[in-house]
Design an enzyme around this catalytic site. Structure first.
Site, PDB file in Angstrom:
ATOM      1  N   ASP A  80       0.854  -1.187   0.000  1.00 37.51           N
ATOM      2  CA  ASP A  80       0.000   0.000   0.000  1.00 37.51           C
ATOM      3  C   ASP A  80       0.891   1.239   0.000  1.00 37.51           C
ATOM      4  O   ASP A  80       2.097   1.132   0.185  1.00 37.51           O
ATOM      5  CB  ASP A  80      -0.928   0.008   1.228  1.00 37.51           C
ATOM      6  CG  ASP A  80      -0.188  -0.334   2.504  1.00 37.51           C
ATOM      7  OD1 ASP A  80       0.991   0.054   2.640  1.00 37.51           O
ATOM      8  OD2 ASP A  80      -0.782  -0.981   3.383  1.00 37.51           O
ATOM      9  N   ASP A  82       1.475   4.939   1.714  1.00 34.02           N
ATOM     10  CA  ASP A  82       1.119   5.826   2.818  1.00 34.02           C
ATOM     11  C   ASP A  82       1.671   7.211   2.537  1.00 34.02           C
ATOM     12  O   ASP A  82       2.804   7.361   2.090  1.00 34.02           O
ATOM     13  CB  ASP A  82       1.707   5.291   4.130  1.00 34.02           C
ATOM     14  CG  ASP A  82       1.160   3.913   4.456  1.00 34.02           C
ATOM     15  OD1 ASP A  82      -0.067   3.774   4.513  1.00 34.02           O
ATOM     16  OD2 ASP A  82       1.963   2.975   4.627  1.00 34.02           O
ATOM     17  N   ASP A 160       9.343   3.521  13.259  1.00 39.50           N
ATOM     18  CA  ASP A 160       9.969   2.377  13.927  1.00 39.50           C
ATOM     19  C   ASP A 160      11.393   2.090  13.437  1.00 39.50           C
ATOM     20  O   ASP A 160      12.355   2.210  14.177  1.00 39.50           O
ATOM     21  CB  ASP A 160       9.066   1.123  13.871  1.00 39.50           C
ATOM     22  CG  ASP A 160       8.478   0.833  12.498  1.00 39.50           C
ATOM     23  OD1 ASP A 160       8.824   1.542  11.533  1.00 39.50           O
ATOM     24  OD2 ASP A 160       7.675  -0.115  12.383  1.00 39.50           O
TER      25      ASP A 160
HETATM   26  P1  ATP Z   1       3.745  -2.947   4.931  1.00 35.36           P
HETATM   27  O1  ATP Z   1       2.634  -2.014   4.516  1.00 35.36           O
HETATM   28  O2  ATP Z   1       4.465  -3.563   3.806  1.00 35.36           O
HETATM   29  O3  ATP Z   1       3.347  -3.906   5.976  1.00 35.36           O
HETATM   30  P2  ATP Z   1       4.830  -0.553   6.077  1.00 35.36           P
HETATM   31  O4  ATP Z   1       6.215  -0.199   6.544  1.00 35.36           O
HETATM   32  O5  ATP Z   1       4.242   0.330   5.041  1.00 35.36           O
HETATM   33  O6  ATP Z   1       4.875  -2.051   5.629  1.00 35.36           O
HETATM   34  P3  ATP Z   1       2.563   0.128   7.663  1.00 35.36           P
HETATM   35  O7  ATP Z   1       1.989  -0.627   8.803  1.00 35.36           O
HETATM   36  O8  ATP Z   1       1.782   0.320   6.426  1.00 35.36           O
HETATM   37  O9  ATP Z   1       3.946  -0.595   7.355  1.00 35.36           O
HETATM   38  O10 ATP Z   1       3.014   1.541   8.246  1.00 35.36           O
HETATM   39  C1  ATP Z   1       3.480   2.595   7.428  1.00 35.36           C
HETATM   40  C2  ATP Z   1       4.619   3.299   8.117  1.00 35.36           C
HETATM   41  O11 ATP Z   1       4.189   3.846   9.360  1.00 35.36           O
HETATM   42  C3  ATP Z   1       5.792   2.417   8.461  1.00 35.36           C
HETATM   43  O12 ATP Z   1       6.691   2.274   7.396  1.00 35.36           O
HETATM   44  C4  ATP Z   1       6.429   3.145   9.623  1.00 35.36           C
HETATM   45  O13 ATP Z   1       7.196   4.235   9.174  1.00 35.36           O
HETATM   46  C5  ATP Z   1       5.224   3.725  10.352  1.00 35.36           C
HETATM   47  N1  ATP Z   1       4.736   2.824  11.406  1.00 35.36           N
HETATM   48  C6  ATP Z   1       3.774   1.892  11.307  1.00 35.36           C
HETATM   49  N2  ATP Z   1       3.574   1.263  12.470  1.00 35.36           N
HETATM   50  C7  ATP Z   1       4.440   1.804  13.342  1.00 35.36           C
HETATM   51  C8  ATP Z   1       4.715   1.603  14.728  1.00 35.36           C
HETATM   52  N3  ATP Z   1       4.059   0.685  15.418  1.00 35.36           N
HETATM   53  N4  ATP Z   1       5.670   2.370  15.302  1.00 35.36           N
HETATM   54  C9  ATP Z   1       6.323   3.310  14.589  1.00 35.36           C
HETATM   55  N5  ATP Z   1       6.121   3.542  13.305  1.00 35.36           N
HETATM   56  C10 ATP Z   1       5.186   2.819  12.674  1.00 35.36           C
HETATM   57 MG    MG Z   2       2.302   0.243   4.330  1.00 41.89          MG
END
Ligand code: ATP
Ligand code: MG
Length: 461
Positions: A80, A82, A160
């Site tokens: 996705d 963001d 994170d």
């Molecule tokens: P994927 O969508 O492939 O699972 P992602 O890194 O995009 O991976 P998301 O859960 O969509 O993960 O979150 C988007 C972003 O928000 C992350 O890349 C991170 O920067 C931040 N983020 C998400 N969850 C947390 C958390 N629990 N603590 C700190 N930052 C977070």
């Molecule tokens: Mg994501």
């Protein structure tokens, strides 16, 4: 692909004209100009690009952040996209007709394009000195509310992992890389931003994210980030069960279930999520339950790889099968109930206990119970009853569980599974022969019933 990033970073280090800067909290920042990196707008979804431009044209800052940037750089297709902006949720809502504001812990805007949703967050700041209304932590340091807005630097400090703190700026197409995110991407290192203990205490789910990203992205967890996990793993018990449900789906339905499971057990992260399963595994580390769990993980991964549907109903039915049978045996022994009644009581118990850590929606827990109940019919329904049984809407899922049990247990279950396999796979003619040549066994339930009294429980068939 790995070489591609290495080359890209080499070029980056040689060519980048901008000196590295530092955020107020000491996090390094490199801004990499468009001509020095490999992301082009074509790799970003049309809807995400639309959102970025609309915000930019309205005078707001707008960045693609997180997995979207990370995965494009790794040559993967992002799950996705963001977006972050300095516009507040209310300002975002005014800009987009198709906008929904969601979330309490994090207030977010969802821009909805049919089935595609672009998540837009306002840049987050630090939560010191802010009122309870916008930010709140519990006694363990876990953040309960988190709605203080801030600058991009502050926002990066609160992400994170460094590889998740990469921002693609729509105003000049540069990448802002914090804490050495690009270099960590290159060396495949998952490095937490800030003090690992503190960051895990703020949000214990980050421990699960470390596992998930390390298997999904084939990265190693930096020793400083790996070290505190075992000790802090029990903090996961305090995470709301509804959030845990979502995290478990991401861990086990993303094509890396087996690796995630093994790493979670190593880190002590499995027990707080599945305490009943962990107890059975501990009692008999190489027994049927251990074999079953691995088989579930392998099967799920295979189905995901083949683009086949995976359902939480089957997943939880299979995961909890051995805790359920053990509980049913215990109840039968303690109470003298019939096998069926003890089993029925155990189903309620086990599901209820599991839902304390992971809240399984009823639309999945109910069919999971159906799959459980149907296990009792496999033995009794060999013979002509089999024709009716295979018409049951949950037969296929129940049969799949029987096959897993056979693989895990062998013996009697394997014999029963073999009968069903030949029946299920047989032609109409073969089925008739198989069914008619099998003498229907009497229900064990009826044989063991101690009192002839009728119960109000639904009949098994
Ligand atoms: P994927 O969508 O492939 O699972 P992602 O890194 O995009 O991976 P998301 O859960 O969509 O993960 O979150 C988007 C972003 O928000 C992350 O890349 C991170 O920067 C931040 N983020 C998400 N969850 C947390 C958390 N629990 N603590 C700190 N930052 C977070
Ligand atoms: Mg994501």
């Amino acid at each position: 692909m790995f070489r591609r990033i290495s080359q890209f970073c080499k070029q980056l280090f040689e060519d980048n004209q901008r000196p590295t800067e530092t955020t107020p909290a000491g996090l390094s920042l490199e801004v990499v100009a468009r001509k020095h990196h490999a992301i082009s707008r074509k790799q970003i979804s049309e809807n995400a690009t639309k959102v970025l431009y609309r915000l930019h044209k309205a005078g707001f800052k707008a960045y693609l952040v997180g997995g979207g940037v990370r995965d494009i750089l790794l040559g993967l297709e992002p799950k996705d996209f963001d977006v972050v902006t300095d516009a507040t949720p209310e300002q975002i809502k005014k800009l987009f007709r198709n906008c929904r504001l969601v979330g309490r812990r994090f207030r977010l805007a969802h821009i909805v394009f049919g089935r595609d949703v672009i998540e837009v967050a306002t840049l987050r700041g630090h939560h010191v000195d802010s009122g309870e209304k916008v930010s709140k932590t519990n006694a363990e340091g876990r953040l309960l509310r988190d709605n203080v807005y801030g600058t991009i630097d502050e926002d990066a400090e609160r992400r994170d992992f460094t590889v998740n703190a990469l921002y693609y700026d729509i105003s000049d197409f540069s990448i802002h890389s914090y804490g050495g995110g690009l270099q960590d991407l290159d060396s495949r290192t998952l490095r937490l931003i800030g003090d690992p203990q503190k960051r895990y205490r703020e949000d214990p789910v980050r421990m699960l994210r470390a596992v998930r990203f390390s298997t999904k992205l084939d990265m190693h967890i930096d020793p400083a980030a790996a070290e505190p996990i075992y000790e802090l793993a029990p903090l996961l018990q305090d995470i709301p069960a509804a959030r845990m449900y979502e995290e478990v789906l991401k861990l086990f339905f993303n094509g890396h279930a087996l690796n995630n499971y093994e790493l979670m057990r190593e880190f002590g992260l499995f027990e707080p999520l599945f305490p009943l399963v962990e107890a059975v595994l501990r009692d008999d580390p190489n027994g049927p339950a251990a074999k079953m769990i691995k088989a579930i993980m392998r099967n799920t991964d295979q189905r995901v790889a083949e683009d086949k549907a995976v359902t939480p109903a089957f997943f939880y039915a299979a995961m909890l099968w051995y805790p359920l049978s053990q509980r049913a045996d215990d109840i039968a022994l303690e109470s003298g109930l019939t096998t069926y009644d003890a089993f029925y009581a155990a189903m309620g118990d086990v599901m209820e206990q599991q839902c304390r850590s992971i809240s399984i929606p009823r639309r999945f827990s109910t069919p999971a119970k159906d799959i459980w109940q149907l296990q009792l019919r496999f033995e009794r329904n060999q013979g002509t009853r089999a024709f009716k049984f295979i018409e049951h809407p949950k037969f296929r899922a129940a049969y799949d569980l029987l096959l897993l049990r056979a693989e895990a247990e062998g013996g009697h279950t394997a014999k029963s599974a073999a009968w069903w396999r030949s029946f299920v796979e047989g032609s109409d003619e073969q089925r008739s022969v198989i069914a008619r040549s099998t003498k229907t066994s009497k229900s064990r339930n009826n044989r063991r019933r101690r009192s002839p009294k009728k119960t109000n429980k639904p009949a098994q068939e």
